[in-house]
Design an enzyme around this catalytic site. Sequence first.
Site: not given
Length: 479
Positions: A120, A150, A225
Amino acid sequence: MKGTTCRLGCWRIFSALLVLACLGMGQAHAQGPLDFLRRGEARPPASKAEISLSFAPVVKKVAPAVVNIYASQRSNRARNPFEGDPFFERFFGGAPERARQSVGSGVILAKDGLVVTNNHVIEGMNEIKVSLADRREYEASLVLRDPKTDLAVLKLKGGADFPFLDLGNSDELEVGDLVLAIGNPFGVGQTVTQGIISAVARTQVGISDYQFFLQTDAAINPGNSGGALVDMAGRVMGINTAIFSRSGGSHGIGFAIPANMVVGVLASAREGGGVVRRPWFGASLQPVTPELAETLALSRPVGALVANLVPGGPAEAAGLRRLDVITKVDGHAIDDPDGFGFRFATRPVGGTVKMVILRAGKTQEVTVALKGAPEVPPRQPVTVAAASPFRGLTVVNNSPATREEFSVSGMDDGVIVSAVEAGSTAEQVGFQPGDVLLAINGQRLSDTASLDRAARSRTSLWRIVFNRDGQTLTTTLGG
């Protein structure tokens, strides 16, 4: 208040000393600043060494290999010709922005510059730059992206002999183990937070297809992230991916993708091909509810219930039946279908895996072959170039392999959208990878060639039937 502060301060010092004492246990003959604790002596600390607790050595080891990622998407997009259409605004959203940016983190896992981050962070981006801790900056190319986990793998352009970290065995982690989260929260620069492992198999989180995460109370914020979750030996135990928060800030509930899931994605990136190879089970599973557990005479509502089998698939070939409950995979307990998905998906293609099942109240062991999903029919990709709502779409034939790759379930017909060109008409319309196109103007789509022929038609109206996330939709667009 002063007395309270003193008591709290003394308690913190004692707690730190106790942690150090625990770290030193098992070395009966070792001498060190905490020997007085092991000998049971009651005296105050005599030196700074006796009250010092620092993670600096671990940070110095891992920080050079944790990077900042700056990704952007640039395109000269025309106005969406379907903007204002209530159907597409409802299901696809409004017109896409002309420029988007993303900031995240990543980890170098090979000296030749292979970087792992979250999908993402770079999804939809066409310009990616990576900044190292020493402020060197490199452009990066996309090697592989895996939306199901992901995860994405990048390759730094130029340079060599990069600092890198080793992947640990995330199955070795236990609740209570100390960990550090390193990344670039809010774009402020590299930041380190400390915490413990709160759970080692958190499922039903709703982040990706494979719901099996490490949970930690180490502060993870936006921008973390793709960063590293490391143990006290400096090994990467997970890739930080999400937080549970209503405000956008960290509240002590963060999630990381286990290192054992990263191993397979990294290996697939090394092999090339741009697709992660995983074994195919050939069956659909569902959770065991308390009601089902009672019906099946189970003592607890745990395991993964076999709901349906694909004829000729590995599960059927191994002798599995409907209503079997899978309780273990290679010795690992299975609580739910998400736990099964992780344990099965992290096994390499080839060889076999042993499973324990409950059937009619009796325990049995079965052996399942680890095979890739078959591409029957072949995918035969087609990119639509004709002037139509489909211009810029790449579609592939519907097969067990492509259904597995794009997380399509319950749809054996039609063709599957595998890619959407940035700035194309198809993107402006709102098509997405994983959409299943079923029919155009009343003509069912049997393969990719049939879509290409339909897109070349001259028509004033396009009546489109497609499926997204299990929902079949119909719309009509002007030519």
